[in-house]
Motif scaffolding. Structure first.
Motif, mmCIF file in Angstrom:
data_model
loop_
_atom_site.group_PDB
_atom_site.id
_atom_site.type_symbol
_atom_site.label_atom_id
_atom_site.label_comp_id
_atom_site.label_asym_id
_atom_site.label_seq_id
_atom_site.Cartn_x
_atom_site.Cartn_y
_atom_site.Cartn_z
ATOM 1 N N TRP A 19 38.024 36.474 27.836
ATOM 2 C CA TRP A 19 38.964 36.495 28.946
ATOM 3 C C TRP A 19 38.219 36.388 30.257
ATOM 4 C CZ3 TRP A 19 43.469 35.815 26.876
ATOM 5 C CH2 TRP A 19 43.710 36.302 25.603
ATOM 6 N N ALA A 20 38.762 35.588 31.174
ATOM 7 C CA ALA A 20 38.138 35.433 32.489
ATOM 8 C C ALA A 20 39.229 35.461 33.549
ATOM 9 C CB ALA A 20 37.364 34.120 32.552
ATOM 10 N N GLU A 21 38.839 35.666 34.772
ATOM 11 C CA GLU A 21 39.816 35.684 35.859
ATOM 12 C C GLU A 21 39.357 34.765 36.984
ATOM 13 O OE1 GLU A 21 38.840 39.465 38.528
ATOM 14 O OE2 GLU A 21 39.265 39.962 36.440
ATOM 15 N N LEU A 22 40.331 34.216 37.670
ATOM 16 C CA LEU A 22 40.082 33.313 38.785
ATOM 17 C C LEU A 22 40.909 33.807 39.958
ATOM 18 C CD1 LEU A 22 38.995 30.627 39.956
ATOM 19 C CD2 LEU A 22 41.031 29.539 38.993
ATOM 20 N N HIS A 23 40.264 34.134 41.067
ATOM 21 C CA HIS A 23 40.952 34.585 42.272
ATOM 22 C C HIS A 23 41.163 33.370 43.173
ATOM 23 C CE1 HIS A 23 40.481 38.916 41.493
ATOM 24 N NE2 HIS A 23 39.442 38.503 40.793
ATOM 25 N N LEU A 24 42.422 33.061 43.464
ATOM 26 C CA LEU A 24 42.757 31.911 44.292
ATOM 27 C C LEU A 24 42.757 32.283 45.767
ATOM 28 C CD1 LEU A 24 45.740 30.578 42.139
ATOM 29 C CD2 LEU A 24 43.330 29.940 41.998
ATOM 30 N N GLU A 25 42.575 31.288 46.646
ATOM 31 C CA GLU A 25 42.569 31.540 48.086
ATOM 32 C C GLU A 25 43.892 32.126 48.564
ATOM 33 O OE1 GLU A 25 41.242 28.254 50.467
ATOM 34 O OE2 GLU A 25 39.509 27.900 49.197
ATOM 35 N N SER A 26 44.974 31.856 47.853
ATOM 36 C CA SER A 26 46.299 32.365 48.216
ATOM 37 C C SER A 26 46.435 33.861 47.936
ATOM 38 C CB SER A 26 47.368 31.608 47.433
ATOM 39 O OG SER A 26 47.229 31.863 46.044
ATOM 40 N N THR A 38 45.648 26.731 26.857
ATOM 41 C CA THR A 38 47.066 26.897 27.183
ATOM 42 C C THR A 38 47.467 28.364 27.336
ATOM 43 O OG1 THR A 38 47.716 26.888 24.854
ATOM 44 C CG2 THR A 38 47.664 24.755 25.972
ATOM 45 N N ALA A 39 46.520 29.287 27.181
ATOM 46 C CA ALA A 39 46.819 30.719 27.290
ATOM 47 C C ALA A 39 46.313 31.249 28.627
ATOM 48 C CB ALA A 39 46.168 31.478 26.135
ATOM 49 N N TRP A 40 47.249 31.457 29.573
ATOM 50 C CA TRP A 40 46.882 31.981 30.881
ATOM 51 C C TRP A 40 48.073 32.692 31.517
ATOM 52 C CZ3 TRP A 40 49.741 29.901 34.873
ATOM 53 C CH2 TRP A 40 50.359 28.680 34.623
ATOM 54 N N ILE A 41 47.781 33.564 32.467
ATOM 55 C CA ILE A 41 48.791 34.300 33.223
ATOM 56 C C ILE A 41 48.401 34.207 34.687
ATOM 57 C CG2 ILE A 41 49.799 36.555 33.675
ATOM 58 C CD1 ILE A 41 49.024 37.329 30.815
ATOM 59 N N GLN A 42 49.390 33.924 35.540
ATOM 60 C CA GLN A 42 49.142 33.869 36.978
ATOM 61 C C GLN A 42 50.054 34.880 37.658
ATOM 62 O OE1 GLN A 42 49.256 29.976 38.684
ATOM 63 N NE2 GLN A 42 49.140 30.714 40.777
ATOM 64 N N SER A 43 49.509 35.640 38.606
ATOM 65 C CA SER A 43 50.294 36.667 39.271
ATOM 66 C C SER A 43 49.937 36.771 40.742
ATOM 67 C CB SER A 43 50.051 38.017 38.599
ATOM 68 O OG SER A 43 50.776 39.029 39.265
ATOM 69 N N SER A 44 50.924 37.110 41.538
ATOM 70 C CA SER A 44 50.678 37.337 42.965
ATOM 71 C C SER A 44 50.553 38.831 43.264
ATOM 72 C CB SER A 44 51.811 36.737 43.797
ATOM 73 O OG SER A 44 53.040 37.327 43.433
#
Length: 53
Positions: A19-26, A38-44
């Motif tokens: 498992w890895a995480e990516l922090h977006l500029e937003s 195809t297995a990912w979760i995105q959250s604000s």
């Protein structure tokens, strides 16, 4: 909802490189499975584990 897993001290290390995480500029975070594209979760937003117990 099941109770969180407890570390009994006898179990093997649970840290995984799967498992890895990516922090977006937003400010959003994407958590993804490095072995299954195809297995990912995105959250604000997020809540710490301590806030849940």
């Amino acid at each position: 909802m099941p109770a969180p897993l407890q570390d009994d001290g006898d179990s093997p290390e649970t840290t995984s490189t799967r498992w890895a995480e990516l922090h977006l500029e937003s400010g959003e975070v994407v958590i993804y499975d490095t072995e299954e594209p195809t297995a990912w979760i995105q959250s604000s937003g997020a809540v710490s584990l301590e806030a849940l117990v």
